[in-house]
Write an enzyme that holds these catalytic residues in place. Structure first.
Site, mmCIF file in Angstrom:
data_model
loop_
_atom_site.group_PDB
_atom_site.id
_atom_site.type_symbol
_atom_site.label_atom_id
_atom_site.label_comp_id
_atom_site.label_asym_id
_atom_site.label_seq_id
_atom_site.Cartn_x
_atom_site.Cartn_y
_atom_site.Cartn_z
ATOM 1 N N HIS A 199 33.911 28.692 34.128
ATOM 2 C CA HIS A 199 33.604 29.488 35.315
ATOM 3 C C HIS A 199 34.685 29.260 36.362
ATOM 4 O O HIS A 199 34.884 28.143 36.815
ATOM 5 C CB HIS A 199 32.231 29.090 35.887
ATOM 6 N N ASP B 197 32.411 35.879 30.641
ATOM 7 C CA ASP B 197 33.586 36.078 31.508
ATOM 8 C C ASP B 197 33.400 37.246 32.472
ATOM 9 O O ASP B 197 34.352 37.905 32.865
ATOM 10 C CB ASP B 197 34.874 36.311 30.679
HETATM 11 P P1 GDP Z 1 32.538 33.508 34.201
HETATM 12 O O1 GDP Z 1 32.668 32.578 33.032
HETATM 13 O O2 GDP Z 1 31.524 34.586 33.993
HETATM 14 O O3 GDP Z 1 32.320 32.764 35.481
HETATM 15 O O4 GDP Z 1 33.922 34.288 34.335
HETATM 16 P P2 GDP Z 1 35.395 33.685 34.243
HETATM 17 O O5 GDP Z 1 35.616 32.738 35.327
HETATM 18 O O6 GDP Z 1 35.677 33.244 32.857
HETATM 19 O O7 GDP Z 1 36.246 35.009 34.428
HETATM 20 C C1 GDP Z 1 36.237 35.750 35.565
HETATM 21 C C2 GDP Z 1 37.671 35.831 36.092
HETATM 22 O O8 GDP Z 1 37.770 36.924 36.956
HETATM 23 C C3 GDP Z 1 38.080 34.635 36.914
HETATM 24 O O9 GDP Z 1 39.459 34.404 36.754
HETATM 25 C C4 GDP Z 1 37.784 35.057 38.347
HETATM 26 O O10 GDP Z 1 38.580 34.395 39.329
HETATM 27 C C5 GDP Z 1 38.145 36.516 38.268
HETATM 28 N N1 GDP Z 1 37.363 37.381 39.151
HETATM 29 C C6 GDP Z 1 36.046 37.293 39.463
HETATM 30 N N2 GDP Z 1 35.668 38.330 40.226
HETATM 31 C C7 GDP Z 1 36.778 39.101 40.389
HETATM 32 C C8 GDP Z 1 37.032 40.338 41.043
HETATM 33 O O11 GDP Z 1 36.171 40.967 41.647
HETATM 34 N N3 GDP Z 1 38.307 40.822 40.973
HETATM 35 C C9 GDP Z 1 39.319 40.188 40.320
HETATM 36 N N4 GDP Z 1 40.512 40.740 40.300
HETATM 37 N N5 GDP Z 1 39.102 39.017 39.684
HETATM 38 C C10 GDP Z 1 37.854 38.491 39.713
#
Ligand code: GDP
Length: 423
Positions: free
Chosen positions: A40, A12
């Site tokens: 993701h 995440d």
């Molecule tokens: P992944 O599984 O590694 O792709 O991560 P997830 O999608 O589970 O979690 C990342 C969350 O953080 C998602 O809801 C994204 O939209 C959000 N996100 C990603 N980058 C940023 C950021 O720079 N700032 C904020 N506020 N949210 C972010």
């Protein structure tokens, strides 16, 4: 050019959004491990997407996506995921999506078995996403699985399935006391899915080798983070596959190729879904505040994530396991609310300070050593250039860079594709 994009922490970290951003420079994006336990989240001009099985490059029409042999694929889920993306106008055809003939099918009985086992464990549960991932990877090593290429040979598949079902019912019926699974239902299920998915199935190793020879740029997309790797993670609170970059060429189908670089995705604070030791965890109001600021609720399951300050010990270990050449630091904007930001710089174990990441039993005994750095306390979500970032934010980045001994090359300041700063 062969690049792996991998998670440094517990998952995440925002891998999906970084793959969505960085895939602009690549021709092919490959998922090399895991199944639909991934979640993701990608936000771009086309809307908000949650991708569980499809590589995040699927949202770029010019990118070809590959689901590698290291993956476990729940075809019913894939059917739904593709349908929901098509509803939003995303084009998915055998031209831009290729599925390895060696990828393993996650069957409905794997999901059943996962749930039965988590229920049996009760309070001692592992925190599984209940999507069949551990049982299907377990069966992989027992060599009792169905692979995508098997769908081409229905007669042999029926026979193989009969023998698997007979064996599987020894567990489902006799060990767990649940209703037995039926081979005929499963054969019907697979025949329908074979018609739909066989056009996508190919030897992706050949495809990727030829593409590499032709000079195509290939990105390998990980699911979860280093601390969930089956070998190097917090056993047994790990995933059931290798999430690390070293596995990327294997799980993609090109064990003969070497990566050119590894980009580690690391979060500006810590979050963790599921059970297991999490040394610097925030509880109570402190935890609730950070969870709300970071909107830390699981994309695959909706579960509230556990949160804490940035953990140098765990992150440095994650960087080493991944062999990361550079870092993309995500969600820095989430910390904008704080006057002072805590960082876990070491652990104490039996009254001794340690800075290496121990195995699970010792991790349970560790306590965090916290330091405090100055916050910037101003909205940075509109910053797009290094010079736009406040001094304290740059100091925090430098602090993490020095502590983790790895160059931070990108910083994200919001979930949208363009909300990032290249340093
Ligand atoms: P992944 O599984 O590694 O792709 O991560 P997830 O999608 O589970 O979690 C990342 C969350 O953080 C998602 O809801 C994204 O939209 C959000 N996100 C990603 N980058 C940023 C950021 O720079 N700032 C904020 N506020 N949210 C972010």
């Amino acid at each position: 050019m062969l690049t792996a994009i991998v998670g440094i922490n517990w998952g995440d970290e925002g891998k999906g959004r970084m793959v969505d951003l960085l895939s602009q420079d690549y021709d092919i994006v490959v998922r090399y491990q895991g199944g639909n336990n991934a979640g993701h989240t990608v936000v771009n001009e086309r809307g908000k997407f949650i991708l569980n099985l499809l590589p995040s490059g699927i949202l770029r029409p010019e990118v070809t996506c590959v689901m590698g042999n290291g993956m476990v694929i729940d075809l019913t889920h894939l059917h739904k995921e593709i349908a929901s993306l098509r509803e939003k106008g995303v084009v998915i055809t055998p031209d831009n999506l290729k599925i390895s003939d060696r990828a393993i099918i996650c069957m409905p009985y794997h999901v059943r078995q996962d749930c039965l086992e988590e229920d049996r464990l009760g309070d001692a549960k592992y925190g599984s996403t209940r999507r069949g991932i551990a049982p299907v990877y377990g069966d992989k090593y027992l060599k009792k699985v169905i692979r995508m290429g098997d769908l081409r040979f229905p007669e042999a598949l029926d026979k193989h399935l009969d023998s698997i079902v007979e064996w599987k019912n020894l567990f489902i019926e006799k060990a767990y006391g649940s209703t037995p699974i039926d081979a005929d239902d499963l054969k019907k299920h697979l025949k329908e899915l074979a018609d739909e998915f066989l056009p996508y199935v190919t030897d992706t190793g050949v495809f990727l080798n030829e593409s590499n020879k032709a000079g195509k740029r290939i990105m390998f997309e990980a699911q979860l983070g280093a601390l969930r790797d089956i070998d190097f993670g917090i056993n047994p609170y790990t995933s059931s596959s290798n999430t690390i970059a070293a596995y990327a060429p294997i799980g993609a189908g090109v064990p003969n190729l070497k990566l050119d670089n590894v980009i580690g995705i690391m979060k500006a604070y810590s979050s963790c879904v599921g059970e297991g030791p999490f040394v610097a965890e925030y509880f109570g109001e402190k935890g609730e505040r950070l969870r709300k600021l970071g909107a830390e609720y699981g994309a695959a399951t909706g579960r509230p994530r556990r949160v804490g300050p940035f953990d140098v010990v765990a992150s440095r270990y994650g960087i080493r396991c991944q062999g990361a050449d550079e870092i993309a630091l995500t969600k820095l904007d989430v910390l904008s609310d704080y006057d002072e930001i805590e960082v876990c710089t070491a652990y104490t174990l039996n009254c001794k300070k340690i800075d290496t990441f121990p195995t699970t039993a010792l991790l349970n005994e560790c306590k965090p050593v916290l330091e405090t750095v100055k916050g910037w306390h101003t909205d940075i979500s509109k910053c797009r250039k290094k010079k736009d970032l406040p001094k304290e934010a740059l100091d925090y980045i430098k602090y993490l860079e020095n502590a983790c001994e790895c160059k931070i090359k990108y910083v994200s300041v919001g979930p949208e594709r363009e909300a990032y700063v290249k340093l």
